[in-house]
Enzyme design. Structure first.
Site, PDB file in Angstrom:
ATOM      1  CD  GLU A 117      -5.899  11.225  -0.037  1.00  0.00           C
ATOM      2  OE1 GLU A 117      -5.577  11.233  -1.246  1.00  0.00           O
ATOM      3  OE2 GLU A 117      -6.520  10.296   0.484  1.00  0.00           O
ATOM      4  CB  CYS A 153      -2.913   5.046   0.151  1.00  0.00           C
ATOM      5  SG  CYS A 153      -1.673   6.291  -0.243  1.00  0.00           S
TER       6      CYS A 153
HETATM    7  N1  THU Z   1      -6.295   7.637  -4.552  1.00  0.00           N
HETATM    8  C1  THU Z   1      -6.291   8.878  -3.976  1.00  0.00           C
HETATM    9  O1  THU Z   1      -6.085   9.901  -4.648  1.00  0.00           O
HETATM   10  N2  THU Z   1      -6.532   8.953  -2.646  1.00  0.00           N
HETATM   11  C2  THU Z   1      -6.881   7.904  -1.862  1.00  0.00           C
HETATM   12  O2  THU Z   1      -7.141   8.096  -0.673  1.00  0.00           O
HETATM   13  C3  THU Z   1      -6.949   6.557  -2.422  1.00  0.00           C
HETATM   14  C4  THU Z   1      -6.484   6.410  -3.816  1.00  0.00           C
HETATM   15  C5  THU Z   1      -6.110   7.563  -6.002  1.00  0.00           C
HETATM   16  C6  THU Z   1      -4.821   6.994  -6.502  1.00  0.00           C
HETATM   17  C7  THU Z   1      -5.241   6.538  -7.880  1.00  0.00           C
HETATM   18  O3  THU Z   1      -5.214   7.652  -8.772  1.00  0.00           O
HETATM   19  C8  THU Z   1      -6.674   6.105  -7.717  1.00  0.00           C
HETATM   20  O4  THU Z   1      -7.134   6.761  -6.542  1.00  0.00           O
HETATM   21  C9  THU Z   1      -6.881   4.609  -7.590  1.00  0.00           C
HETATM   22  O5  THU Z   1      -6.071   4.076  -6.608  1.00  0.00           O
END
Ligand code: THU
Length: 160
Positions: A74, A111
Protein backbone atom coordinates in the site's frame (compact mmCIF):
# COMPACT_ATOMS: atom_id res chain seq x y z
CA UNK A 1 -19.02 10.01 32.48
CA UNK A 2 -20.54 8.83 29.25
CA UNK A 3 -19.64 6.43 26.47
CA UNK A 4 -18.92 7.24 22.86
CA UNK A 5 -19.63 4.57 20.29
CA UNK A 6 -17.80 4.63 17.00
CA UNK A 7 -19.30 2.86 14.01
CA UNK A 8 -17.71 1.87 10.72
CA UNK A 9 -19.89 0.96 7.78
CA UNK A 10 -18.40 -1.62 5.48
CA UNK A 11 -20.18 -2.75 2.34
CA UNK A 12 -19.54 -6.44 1.73
CA UNK A 13 -19.77 -7.49 -1.91
CA UNK A 14 -19.26 -10.59 -3.96
CA UNK A 15 -16.64 -9.80 -6.60
CA UNK A 16 -19.17 -10.18 -9.41
CA UNK A 17 -21.48 -7.60 -7.80
CA UNK A 18 -18.87 -4.84 -8.11
CA UNK A 19 -18.90 -2.36 -11.00
CA UNK A 20 -16.45 -2.84 -13.86
CA UNK A 21 -14.10 -0.07 -12.72
CA UNK A 22 -13.69 -1.66 -9.29
CA UNK A 23 -13.31 -5.15 -10.73
CA UNK A 24 -10.56 -3.86 -13.03
CA UNK A 25 -8.75 -2.15 -10.14
CA UNK A 26 -8.88 -5.32 -8.05
CA UNK A 27 -7.63 -7.37 -10.99
CA UNK A 28 -4.69 -4.99 -11.30
CA UNK A 29 -3.88 -5.47 -7.59
CA UNK A 30 -4.18 -9.26 -8.05
CA UNK A 31 -1.82 -9.25 -11.03
CA UNK A 32 0.69 -7.28 -9.03
CA UNK A 33 1.24 -10.00 -6.38
CA UNK A 34 3.44 -11.81 -8.91
CA UNK A 35 5.93 -8.95 -8.74
CA UNK A 36 6.24 -8.84 -4.92
CA UNK A 37 9.73 -9.29 -3.49
CA UNK A 38 8.99 -11.41 -0.43
CA UNK A 39 11.81 -13.90 0.26
CA UNK A 40 11.27 -13.64 4.04
CA UNK A 41 7.51 -13.86 4.52
CA UNK A 42 6.42 -15.38 1.22
CA UNK A 43 3.31 -13.28 1.75
CA UNK A 44 2.55 -11.43 -1.47
CA UNK A 45 0.51 -8.25 -1.47
CA UNK A 46 -0.54 -6.30 -4.53
CA UNK A 47 -2.10 -2.84 -4.55
CA UNK A 48 -3.52 -0.59 -7.25
CA UNK A 49 -4.74 2.98 -7.06
CA UNK A 50 -7.10 4.79 -9.38
CA UNK A 51 -6.28 8.47 -9.71
CA UNK A 52 -8.70 11.28 -10.46
CA UNK A 53 -7.21 11.65 -13.94
CA UNK A 54 -8.05 8.02 -14.74
CA UNK A 55 -4.47 6.74 -14.41
CA UNK A 56 -3.94 3.47 -12.55
CA UNK A 57 -0.74 2.93 -10.57
CA UNK A 58 0.12 -0.47 -9.10
CA UNK A 59 2.72 -1.73 -6.63
CA UNK A 60 3.60 -4.62 -4.35
CA UNK A 61 5.45 -5.31 -1.10
CA UNK A 62 9.24 -5.12 -1.02
CA UNK A 63 11.10 -6.93 1.75
CA UNK A 64 14.64 -6.58 3.04
CA UNK A 65 17.14 -8.70 5.01
CA UNK A 66 16.98 -5.90 7.58
CA UNK A 67 13.26 -6.54 8.07
CA UNK A 68 11.99 -3.04 9.01
CA UNK A 69 13.58 -1.62 5.87
CA UNK A 70 10.96 -3.35 3.72
CA UNK A 71 7.69 -1.68 2.79
CA UNK A 72 4.08 -2.79 2.40
CA UNK A 73 2.38 -2.79 -0.99
CA UNK A 74 0.00 0.00 0.00
CA UNK A 75 2.77 2.43 0.89
CA UNK A 76 4.92 1.51 -2.11
CA UNK A 77 1.93 2.23 -4.33
CA UNK A 78 0.63 5.34 -2.60
CA UNK A 79 4.04 6.98 -2.37
CA UNK A 80 4.74 6.19 -6.00
CA UNK A 81 1.38 7.63 -7.08
CA UNK A 82 1.93 10.79 -5.03
CA UNK A 83 5.49 11.10 -6.36
CA UNK A 84 4.44 10.75 -9.99
CA UNK A 85 1.22 12.77 -9.74
CA UNK A 86 1.68 15.19 -6.83
CA UNK A 87 -1.37 17.26 -7.81
CA UNK A 88 -3.81 14.46 -8.56
CA UNK A 89 -6.15 13.09 -5.88
CA UNK A 90 -6.47 9.34 -5.39
CA UNK A 91 -10.00 8.08 -5.96
CA UNK A 92 -9.72 4.42 -4.97
CA UNK A 93 -7.26 1.82 -3.74
CA UNK A 94 -7.52 -1.96 -4.11
CA UNK A 95 -5.45 -4.53 -2.20
CA UNK A 96 -5.07 -8.30 -2.63
CA UNK A 97 -3.00 -10.82 -0.64
CA UNK A 98 -1.62 -14.16 -1.89
CA UNK A 99 0.14 -16.88 0.11
CA UNK A 100 0.46 -20.65 0.10
CA UNK A 101 -0.57 -20.82 -3.54
CA UNK A 102 -3.83 -18.88 -3.32
CA UNK A 103 -5.44 -15.51 -2.70
CA UNK A 104 -6.67 -14.92 0.83
CA UNK A 105 -10.25 -16.03 1.37
CA UNK A 106 -11.09 -13.16 3.67
CA UNK A 107 -10.36 -9.54 2.71
CA UNK A 108 -6.83 -8.40 3.48
CA UNK A 109 -6.73 -5.48 5.92
CA UNK A 110 -3.89 -2.92 5.87
CA UNK A 111 -1.46 -2.47 8.74
CA UNK A 112 -1.63 0.60 10.98
CA UNK A 113 1.24 2.44 9.30
CA UNK A 114 -0.39 2.02 5.88
CA UNK A 115 -3.71 3.27 7.23
CA UNK A 116 -1.97 6.41 8.44
CA UNK A 117 -0.37 6.95 5.01
CA UNK A 118 -3.68 6.46 3.17
CA UNK A 119 -5.24 8.96 5.52
CA UNK A 120 -2.53 11.52 4.79
CA UNK A 121 -3.27 11.34 1.06
CA UNK A 122 -6.98 11.59 1.74
CA UNK A 123 -6.58 14.72 3.88
CA UNK A 124 -3.93 16.18 1.58
CA UNK A 125 -6.36 16.33 -1.33
CA UNK A 126 -9.54 16.71 0.72
CA UNK A 127 -11.13 13.88 -1.22
CA UNK A 128 -12.31 10.47 0.00
CA UNK A 129 -10.34 7.42 -1.09
CA UNK A 130 -12.54 4.38 -1.55
CA UNK A 131 -10.80 1.30 -0.24
CA UNK A 132 -11.41 -2.13 -1.78
CA UNK A 133 -10.13 -5.02 0.32
CA UNK A 134 -10.14 -8.20 -1.75
CA UNK A 135 -10.86 -11.72 -0.54
CA UNK A 136 -11.97 -14.63 -2.69
CA UNK A 137 -15.10 -15.07 -0.55
CA UNK A 138 -16.02 -11.38 -0.40
CA UNK A 139 -14.74 -7.85 -0.94
CA UNK A 140 -14.97 -5.09 1.68
CA UNK A 141 -15.66 -1.63 0.32
CA UNK A 142 -15.06 1.38 2.55
CA UNK A 143 -16.13 4.83 1.46
CA UNK A 144 -13.10 6.60 2.89
CA UNK A 145 -9.64 5.72 4.21
CA UNK A 146 -10.44 7.45 7.52
CA UNK A 147 -12.96 4.65 8.19
CA UNK A 148 -9.93 2.40 8.69
CA UNK A 149 -8.52 4.60 11.42
CA UNK A 150 -10.89 5.95 14.05
CA UNK A 151 -9.52 8.55 16.48
CA UNK A 152 -6.81 9.35 13.99
CA UNK A 153 -4.08 11.95 14.14
CA UNK A 154 -4.19 14.26 11.11
CA UNK A 155 -2.75 17.63 10.15
CA UNK A 156 -5.55 19.51 11.96
CA UNK A 157 -4.52 17.74 15.16
CA UNK A 158 -1.29 19.75 15.04
CA UNK A 159 -3.25 22.96 15.57
CA UNK A 160 -4.12 21.84 19.09
N1 THU B 1 2.07 -6.50 3.96
C1 THU B 1 1.61 -5.65 2.99
O1 THU B 1 2.29 -5.37 2.00
N2 THU B 1 0.37 -5.13 3.16
C2 THU B 1 -0.49 -5.46 4.16
O2 THU B 1 -1.62 -4.97 4.18
C3 THU B 1 -0.07 -6.40 5.20
C4 THU B 1 1.34 -6.82 5.16
C5 THU B 1 3.37 -7.13 3.74
C6 THU B 1 4.50 -6.68 4.62
C7 THU B 1 5.41 -7.89 4.53
O3 THU B 1 6.17 -7.82 3.33
C8 THU B 1 4.47 -9.06 4.41
O4 THU B 1 3.24 -8.51 3.94
C9 THU B 1 4.23 -9.82 5.70
O5 THU B 1 3.86 -8.97 6.72
Amino acid sequence: MYHKTLETRIAVYRFDELNGEYQALINKAKEQVEKSYVPYSNFHVGAAVLLDNGEVVAGCNQENAAYPSGLCAERVTMFYANAQYPDVPVRALAIAGWTGGHFLKQPITPCGACRQVLLETETRFGQNIQVLLYGTECVYVLERASDLLPLCFVRDSLDG
